[in-house]
Design a protein around this motif. Structure first.
Motif, PDB file in Angstrom:
ATOM      1  N   VAL A  79       5.895  10.448   2.595  1.00 55.83           N
ATOM      2  CA  VAL A  79       7.301   9.529   2.135  1.00 55.83           C
ATOM      3  C   VAL A  79       7.887   9.764   0.413  1.00 55.83           C
ATOM      4  N   GLU A  80       8.165   8.977   0.460  1.00 53.03           N
ATOM      5  CA  GLU A  80       9.748   9.228  -0.731  1.00 53.03           C
ATOM      6  C   GLU A  80       8.882   9.097  -2.394  1.00 53.03           C
ATOM      7  N   ALA A  81       9.300   9.841  -3.476  1.00 50.97           N
ATOM      8  CA  ALA A  81       8.625  10.164  -4.258  1.00 50.97           C
ATOM      9  C   ALA A  81       9.351   8.610  -5.295  1.00 50.97           C
ATOM     10  N   ILE A  82       8.383   8.330  -5.825  1.00 55.70           N
ATOM     11  CA  ILE A  82       8.373   7.510  -7.033  1.00 55.70           C
ATOM     12  C   ILE A  82       8.156   7.504  -8.380  1.00 55.70           C
ATOM     13  N   LYS A  83       9.772   8.081  -9.144  1.00 55.75           N
ATOM     14  CA  LYS A  83      10.269   8.224 -10.039  1.00 55.75           C
ATOM     15  C   LYS A  83       9.998   8.198 -11.554  1.00 55.75           C
ATOM     16  N   ALA A  84       9.243   8.920 -12.699  1.00 54.98           N
ATOM     17  CA  ALA A  84       9.236   7.777 -14.052  1.00 54.98           C
ATOM     18  C   ALA A  84      10.823   7.931 -14.387  1.00 54.98           C
ATOM     19  N   MET A  85      11.294   7.540 -15.143  1.00 53.19           N
ATOM     20  CA  MET A  85      12.636   7.310 -15.780  1.00 53.19           C
ATOM     21  C   MET A  85      12.449   8.202 -16.994  1.00 53.19           C
ATOM     22  N   ASP A  86      11.758   8.506 -17.707  1.00 49.80           N
ATOM     23  CA  ASP A  86      11.666   9.053 -18.749  1.00 49.80           C
ATOM     24  C   ASP A  86      11.288  10.142 -18.774  1.00 49.80           C
ATOM     25  N   ALA A  87      10.622  11.168 -17.998  1.00 53.03           N
ATOM     26  CA  ALA A  87       9.977  12.211 -17.726  1.00 53.03           C
ATOM     27  C   ALA A  87       9.798  12.868 -16.314  1.00 53.03           C
ATOM     28  N   ASN A  88       9.416  14.075 -16.233  1.00 52.75           N
ATOM     29  CA  ASN A  88       9.229  14.646 -14.822  1.00 52.75           C
ATOM     30  C   ASN A  88       8.096  14.532 -14.150  1.00 52.75           C
ATOM     31  N   VAL A  89       7.858  13.548 -14.041  1.00 43.82           N
ATOM     32  CA  VAL A  89       6.577  12.460 -13.458  1.00 43.82           C
ATOM     33  C   VAL A  89       6.733  12.322 -11.606  1.00 43.82           C
ATOM     34  N   LYS A  90       6.352  12.210 -10.997  1.00 37.25           N
ATOM     35  CA  LYS A  90       6.775  11.469  -9.237  1.00 37.25           C
ATOM     36  C   LYS A  90       4.887  11.980  -9.013  1.00 37.25           C
ATOM     37  N   MET A  91       5.287   9.929  -8.231  1.00 41.55           N
ATOM     38  CA  MET A  91       3.799   9.492  -7.497  1.00 41.55           C
ATOM     39  C   MET A  91       4.128   9.258  -6.050  1.00 41.55           C
ATOM     40  N   TYR A  92       2.973   9.520  -5.842  1.00 38.77           N
ATOM     41  CA  TYR A  92       3.582   9.365  -4.054  1.00 38.77           C
ATOM     42  C   TYR A  92       2.471   8.310  -3.515  1.00 38.77           C
ATOM     43  N   LYS A  93       2.415   7.389  -2.953  1.00 44.26           N
ATOM     44  CA  LYS A  93       1.560   6.377  -2.093  1.00 44.26           C
ATOM     45  C   LYS A  93       1.647   6.675  -0.982  1.00 44.26           C
ATOM     46  N   LEU A  94      -0.229   6.868  -0.319  1.00 49.00           N
ATOM     47  CA  LEU A  94      -0.174   7.286   0.500  1.00 49.00           C
ATOM     48  C   LEU A  94      -0.986   6.118   1.856  1.00 49.00           C
ATOM     49  N   SER A  95      -0.824   6.551   2.839  1.00 48.51           N
ATOM     50  CA  SER A  95      -1.673   5.432   3.568  1.00 48.51           C
ATOM     51  C   SER A  95      -2.151   5.767   5.214  1.00 48.51           C
ATOM     52  N   ASN A  96      -2.769   5.560   5.265  1.00 49.41           N
ATOM     53  CA  ASN A  96      -2.914   5.610   7.526  1.00 49.41           C
ATOM     54  C   ASN A  96      -4.570   4.986   7.612  1.00 49.41           C
ATOM     55  N   ASP A  97      -4.642   4.831   8.986  1.00 55.54           N
ATOM     56  CA  ASP A  97      -5.589   3.676   9.388  1.00 55.54           C
ATOM     57  C   ASP A  97      -7.227   3.969   8.453  1.00 55.54           C
ATOM     58  N   ASN A 130     -10.843   3.127   3.191  1.00 60.18           N
ATOM     59  CA  ASN A 130     -10.758   2.117   3.331  1.00 60.18           C
ATOM     60  C   ASN A 130     -11.919   1.100   3.334  1.00 60.18           C
ATOM     61  N   SER A 131     -13.314   1.031   3.738  1.00 57.55           N
ATOM     62  CA  SER A 131     -14.529   1.073   3.792  1.00 57.55           C
ATOM     63  C   SER A 131     -15.373   0.952   2.332  1.00 57.55           C
ATOM     64  N   GLU A 132     -14.264   1.779   1.415  1.00 57.65           N
ATOM     65  CA  GLU A 132     -15.337   1.532   0.112  1.00 57.65           C
ATOM     66  C   GLU A 132     -14.354   1.197  -1.308  1.00 57.65           C
ATOM     67  N   LEU A 133     -14.886   0.254  -2.320  1.00 58.67           N
ATOM     68  CA  LEU A 133     -14.568  -0.342  -3.085  1.00 58.67           C
ATOM     69  C   LEU A 133     -13.579   0.666  -3.786  1.00 58.67           C
ATOM     70  N   GLU A 134     -14.511   0.984  -4.963  1.00 58.96           N
ATOM     71  CA  GLU A 134     -14.337   1.942  -5.356  1.00 58.96           C
ATOM     72  C   GLU A 134     -13.371   3.402  -5.206  1.00 58.96           C
ATOM     73  N   ALA A 135     -12.257   3.635  -5.715  1.00 58.97           N
ATOM     74  CA  ALA A 135     -11.385   4.878  -5.712  1.00 58.97           C
ATOM     75  C   ALA A 135     -11.789   6.326  -6.531  1.00 58.97           C
ATOM     76  N   LYS A 136     -12.121   8.226  -6.019  1.00 61.68           N
ATOM     77  CA  LYS A 136     -12.517   8.565  -6.132  1.00 61.68           C
ATOM     78  C   LYS A 136     -11.022   9.144  -7.179  1.00 61.68           C
ATOM     79  N   LYS A 137     -11.812   9.776  -8.096  1.00 61.06           N
ATOM     80  CA  LYS A 137     -10.491  10.193  -8.866  1.00 61.06           C
ATOM     81  C   LYS A 137     -10.668  11.708  -8.814  1.00 61.06           C
TER      82      LYS A 137
END
Length: 259
Positions: A79-97, A130-137
Motif C-alpha cells: 500500500v502507499e504511505a500516509i505521510k505527515a505534513m510537518d515531519a518525516n513520518v509515514k504510516m501504512y494501513k495493512l489488512s488481510n482476511d 480480526n477475532s480479537e478486540l484489542e490491538a497489540k503494540k
C-alpha cells in the motif's frame, strides 16, 4: 582432565549457537535485518524484540513475522504511505482476511534493545487479529535499503537537458561511483575530485555533504553547474544502463553505466 574436556565442549557448543548477524553464510552477509537478498527485494526492513518480530516491505507485498503466538507470518498487499505534513513520518494501513496492522515509520535514531545497534528509523506496529478486540503494540528499529542498482560507476552524458562534451570540462567527463551499502559516493566533477553522502528512501534520492578539492578550473568549465544539479536531485530512474537524476522541476543529469 575430564572436567577441562567438558568445559571446552560447552564453550564450543555455545560458540556454535551464536547469531550469524554480520557474518557471511553460504556467500551472503547477514545482519539483524536479514540477508543481502532480503535487502535487494525489500525497500524497508525492521525488527523488534520481546517478543521478536520482523517487517519486510517490498513493492509487491509486505510481510510481518512475529513470535506473539507461536510463529506467525502475515502477508499483506503493498500500500502507499500516509505521510505527515510537518515531519518525516509515514504510516501504512495493512489488512488481510485475518488481521489488520498499522505501521508507523519515523526518522528518529533508534537503538536495538538487545544488540545495541543504532538505526536511523523508529518503527511502531499495532497488530490486531480480526477475532480479537484489542490491538497489540510493538516497537522496534528499521532502515531503508538503498537500491542495489545504484551501486556502480556512472559517467555523465547530459546536463540540464543538453548533451555534454569533453570540452565542457577540464580533461574528461564527470563521473560518480556510488556505494549503496555505505550510502556514500565519490568521483570527478569535471575539474576537482568530489565525494559525499547519499540519503535514500523509497522514491527519494539526495546527494548531500558534497565536498571537493580546490583546484582552479579553466574558464567555461561546467563543474559548478554539474555539482549544483547533483545537489538539487530528489528522484531517480534506471533504464537501459542509464541513471537519470531529476527533481519536480526538471530532468537534471543523465549518466551512462560503465564497468
Amino acid at each position: 582432565m575430564k572436567n577441562i574436556f567438558s568445559l571446552l565442549l560447552l564453550v564450543s557448543l555455545m560458540a556454535g549457537c551464536k547469531s550469524t548477524a554480520g557474518k557471511t553464510v553460504e556467500g551472503q552477509t547477514t545482519s539483524e535485518y536479514g540477508t543481502q537478498e532480503d535487502e535487494m527485494t525489500n525497500y524497508f526492513t525492521a525488527t523488534g524484540n520481546e517478543p521478536f518480530w520482523a517487517l519486510k516491505m517490498g513493492n509487491d507485498k509486505i510481510v510481518f513475522t512475529s513470535l506473539i503466538s507461536g510463529k506467525e507470518k502475515l502477508v499483506f498487499p503493498a500500500v502507499e504511505a500516509i505521510k505527515a505534513m510537518d515531519a518525516n513520518v509515514k504510516m501504512y494501513k495493512l489488512s488481510n482476511d485475518t488481521s489488520s496492522v498499522t505501521v508507523t515509520i519515523q526518522q528518529l535514531e533508534c537503538q536495538n534493545s538487545m544488540s545495541g545497534a543504532i538505526s536511523p528509523y523508529k518503527v511502531s506496529v499495532e497488530i490486531k487479529n480480526n477475532s480479537e478486540l484489542e490491538a497489540k503494540k510493538l516497537d522496534g528499529c528499521g532502515k531503508y535499503n538503498t537500491d542495489y542498482r545504484l551501486h556502480d560507476i556512472w559517467v555523465l552524458e547530459e546536463l540540464n537537458g543538453f548533451k555534454v562534451f569533453v570540452t565542457d570540462f577540464q580533461r574528461e567527463f564527470p563521473r560518480i561511483e556510488i556505494n549503496s551499502s555505505e550510502n556514500r559516493f565519490m568521483g570527478y566533477g569535471g575539474c576537482n575530485s568530489i565525494s559525499g553522502s547519499i540519503f535514500y528512501e523509497k522514491g527519494l534520492l539526495r546527494f548531500s555533504k558534497v565536498v571537493s578539492t580546490l583546484m582552479a578550473c579553466a574558464p567555461g568549465n561546467k563543474e559548478g553547474e554539474f555539482t549544483k544539479a547533483l545537489q538539487s536531485t530528489t528522484t531517480y530512474s534506471i533504464e537501459n544502463n542509464r541513471l537519470t537524476l531529476s527533481n519536480p522541476s526538471a530532468k537534471l543529469l543523465v549518466f551512462r553505466k560503465v564497468d
